[in-house]
Design a protein around this motif. Structure first.
Motif, PDB file in Angstrom:
ATOM      1  N   UNK A   3      -0.603 -10.211 -18.943  1.00 37.69           N
ATOM      2  CA  UNK A   3      -1.444 -10.497 -17.782  1.00 37.69           C
ATOM      3  C   UNK A   3      -2.788  -9.813 -17.949  1.00 37.69           C
ATOM      4  N   UNK A   4      -3.850 -10.481 -17.535  1.00 34.03           N
ATOM      5  CA  UNK A   4      -5.170  -9.869 -17.609  1.00 34.03           C
ATOM      6  C   UNK A   4      -5.510  -9.097 -16.354  1.00 34.03           C
ATOM      7  N   UNK A   5      -4.701  -9.250 -15.316  1.00 30.02           N
ATOM      8  CA  UNK A   5      -4.886  -8.465 -14.102  1.00 30.02           C
ATOM      9  C   UNK A   5      -3.541  -7.991 -13.614  1.00 30.02           C
ATOM     10  N   UNK A   6      -3.569  -6.949 -12.837  1.00 34.24           N
ATOM     11  CA  UNK A   6      -2.358  -6.407 -12.240  1.00 34.24           C
ATOM     12  C   UNK A   6      -2.606  -6.249 -10.760  1.00 34.24           C
ATOM     13  N   UNK A   7      -1.568  -5.891 -10.039  1.00 38.80           N
ATOM     14  CA  UNK A   7      -1.694  -5.730  -8.606  1.00 38.80           C
ATOM     15  C   UNK A   7      -1.360  -4.307  -8.232  1.00 38.80           C
ATOM     16  N   UNK A   8      -2.195  -3.715  -7.379  1.00 37.61           N
ATOM     17  CA  UNK A   8      -1.863  -2.433  -6.792  1.00 37.61           C
ATOM     18  C   UNK A   8      -1.463  -2.712  -5.360  1.00 37.61           C
ATOM     19  N   UNK A   9      -0.369  -2.131  -4.910  1.00 38.10           N
ATOM     20  CA  UNK A   9       0.138  -2.386  -3.567  1.00 38.10           C
ATOM     21  C   UNK A   9       0.200  -1.109  -2.765  1.00 38.10           C
ATOM     22  N   UNK A  10      -0.079  -1.229  -1.490  1.00 38.86           N
ATOM     23  CA  UNK A  10       0.022  -0.129  -0.553  1.00 38.86           C
ATOM     24  C   UNK A  10       0.879  -0.604   0.599  1.00 38.86           C
ATOM     25  N   UNK A  11       2.012   0.036   0.820  1.00 40.48           N
ATOM     26  CA  UNK A  11       2.897  -0.354   1.898  1.00 40.48           C
ATOM     27  C   UNK A  11       2.653   0.549   3.094  1.00 40.48           C
ATOM     28  N   UNK A  12       2.529  -0.031   4.258  1.00 34.74           N
ATOM     29  CA  UNK A  12       2.264   0.744   5.464  1.00 34.74           C
ATOM     30  C   UNK A  12       3.506   0.843   6.325  1.00 34.74           C
ATOM     31  N   UNK A  34       2.270   6.051  -8.394  1.00 32.43           N
ATOM     32  CA  UNK A  34       2.277   5.734  -6.970  1.00 32.43           C
ATOM     33  C   UNK A  34       1.170   6.480  -6.242  1.00 32.43           C
ATOM     34  N   UNK A  35       0.906   6.016  -5.037  1.00 33.74           N
ATOM     35  CA  UNK A  35      -0.072   6.633  -4.154  1.00 33.74           C
ATOM     36  C   UNK A  35       0.584   6.731  -2.787  1.00 33.74           C
ATOM     37  N   UNK A  36       0.415   7.876  -2.132  1.00 32.39           N
ATOM     38  CA  UNK A  36       1.123   8.129  -0.872  1.00 32.39           C
ATOM     39  C   UNK A  36       0.194   8.700   0.185  1.00 32.39           C
ATOM     40  N   UNK A  37       0.556   8.449   1.424  1.00 34.92           N
ATOM     41  CA  UNK A  37      -0.183   8.947   2.580  1.00 34.92           C
ATOM     42  C   UNK A  37       0.824   9.577   3.533  1.00 34.92           C
ATOM     43  N   UNK A  47      -5.608  12.819  10.846  1.00 32.93           N
ATOM     44  CA  UNK A  47      -5.707  13.446   9.530  1.00 32.93           C
ATOM     45  C   UNK A  47      -4.485  13.058   8.718  1.00 32.93           C
ATOM     46  N   UNK A  48      -4.722  12.654   7.473  1.00 29.72           N
ATOM     47  CA  UNK A  48      -3.616  12.251   6.601  1.00 29.72           C
ATOM     48  C   UNK A  48      -3.782  12.897   5.229  1.00 29.72           C
ATOM     49  N   UNK A  49      -2.678  13.376   4.702  1.00 26.17           N
ATOM     50  CA  UNK A  49      -2.676  13.903   3.344  1.00 26.17           C
ATOM     51  C   UNK A  49      -2.476  12.731   2.391  1.00 26.17           C
ATOM     52  N   UNK A  50      -3.277  12.699   1.340  1.00 27.52           N
ATOM     53  CA  UNK A  50      -3.204  11.597   0.380  1.00 27.52           C
ATOM     54  C   UNK A  50      -2.943  12.172  -1.004  1.00 27.52           C
ATOM     55  N   UNK A  51      -2.147  11.440  -1.774  1.00 29.39           N
ATOM     56  CA  UNK A  51      -1.854  11.883  -3.140  1.00 29.39           C
ATOM     57  C   UNK A  51      -1.673  10.665  -4.030  1.00 29.39           C
ATOM     58  N   UNK A  52      -1.896  10.895  -5.315  1.00 31.71           N
ATOM     59  CA  UNK A  52      -1.718   9.832  -6.295  1.00 31.71           C
ATOM     60  C   UNK A  52      -1.107  10.442  -7.546  1.00 31.71           C
ATOM     61  N   UNK A  53      -0.266   9.652  -8.212  1.00 30.28           N
ATOM     62  CA  UNK A  53       0.317  10.092  -9.455  1.00 30.28           C
ATOM     63  C   UNK A  53       0.401   8.900 -10.396  1.00 30.28           C
ATOM     64  N   UNK A  54      -0.175   9.042 -11.561  1.00 30.11           N
ATOM     65  CA  UNK A  54      -0.045   8.033 -12.599  1.00 30.11           C
ATOM     66  C   UNK A  54       0.921   8.628 -13.619  1.00 30.11           C
ATOM     67  N   UNK A  55       2.157   8.179 -13.572  1.00 27.69           N
ATOM     68  CA  UNK A  55       3.220   8.769 -14.384  1.00 27.69           C
ATOM     69  C   UNK A  55       3.136   8.359 -15.850  1.00 27.69           C
TER      70      UNK A  55
END
Length: 148
Positions: A3-12, A34-37, A47-55
């Motif tokens: 695939x030439x593109x991918x999808x990033x998803x954020x679930x609320x 993943x990315x978390x809130x 106020x929300x704490x945000x984090x990201x991890x590229x494993x």
């Protein structure tokens, strides 16, 4: 095929997913991280704490973390009324420290005991404008099985 593109998803918590098309996120064909809130400030619901991890190491330094953070931040500001983001990062994680600095997060404290640095990013007019453009290129999908 690749695939030439991918999808990033954020679930609320409201039962929807925001997706944006981004460059390939994993040459391995699986989730890169993943990315978390978190809403864990009892004194300030905006106020929300945000984090990201590229494993997956092969997926690092390709803009995925930036894209995922901006997408989640856009959703949080637009739909969840977030006015301040907090990021807590290990003082040894040079990549994350540089990433959050590039997004104009400001250091507010340093815990020598936990070896962590806390950063804040207020949602000002400049950030709101940037996030609005991010959200404008996103698509929202319901995660409610009765709607799918």
């Amino acid at each position: 095929t690749t695939s030439t593109t991918s999808t990033t998803s954020t679930t609320s918590t409201t039962g929807s997913v925001v997706t944006r098309r981004i460059p390939p996120f994993s040459e391995l064909g699986r989730m890169a991280g993943d990315v978390n809130l978190f809403f864990n400030d009892a004194e300030d619901e905006h106020t929300a704490e945000i984090e990201v991890m590229i494993a997956e190491e092969v997926s690092r330094r390709k803009g995925i973390a930036t894209e995922a953070l901006l997408t989640l931040m856009a959703y949080a500001v637009d739909r969840l009324a977030v006015r301040r983001f907090v990021a807590i990062i290990s003082e040894h994680n040079a990549g994350s420290l540089a990433l959050f600095a590039s997004l104009h997060f400001v250091q507010v404290s340093h815990s020598k005991v936990f070896e962590e640095i806390t950063f804040h990013r207020e949602v000002d007019a400049t950030l709101r404008t940037k996030l609005a453009s991010v959200l404008a290129s996103a698509q929202e999908h319901s995660t409610d099985p009765s709607i799918l």
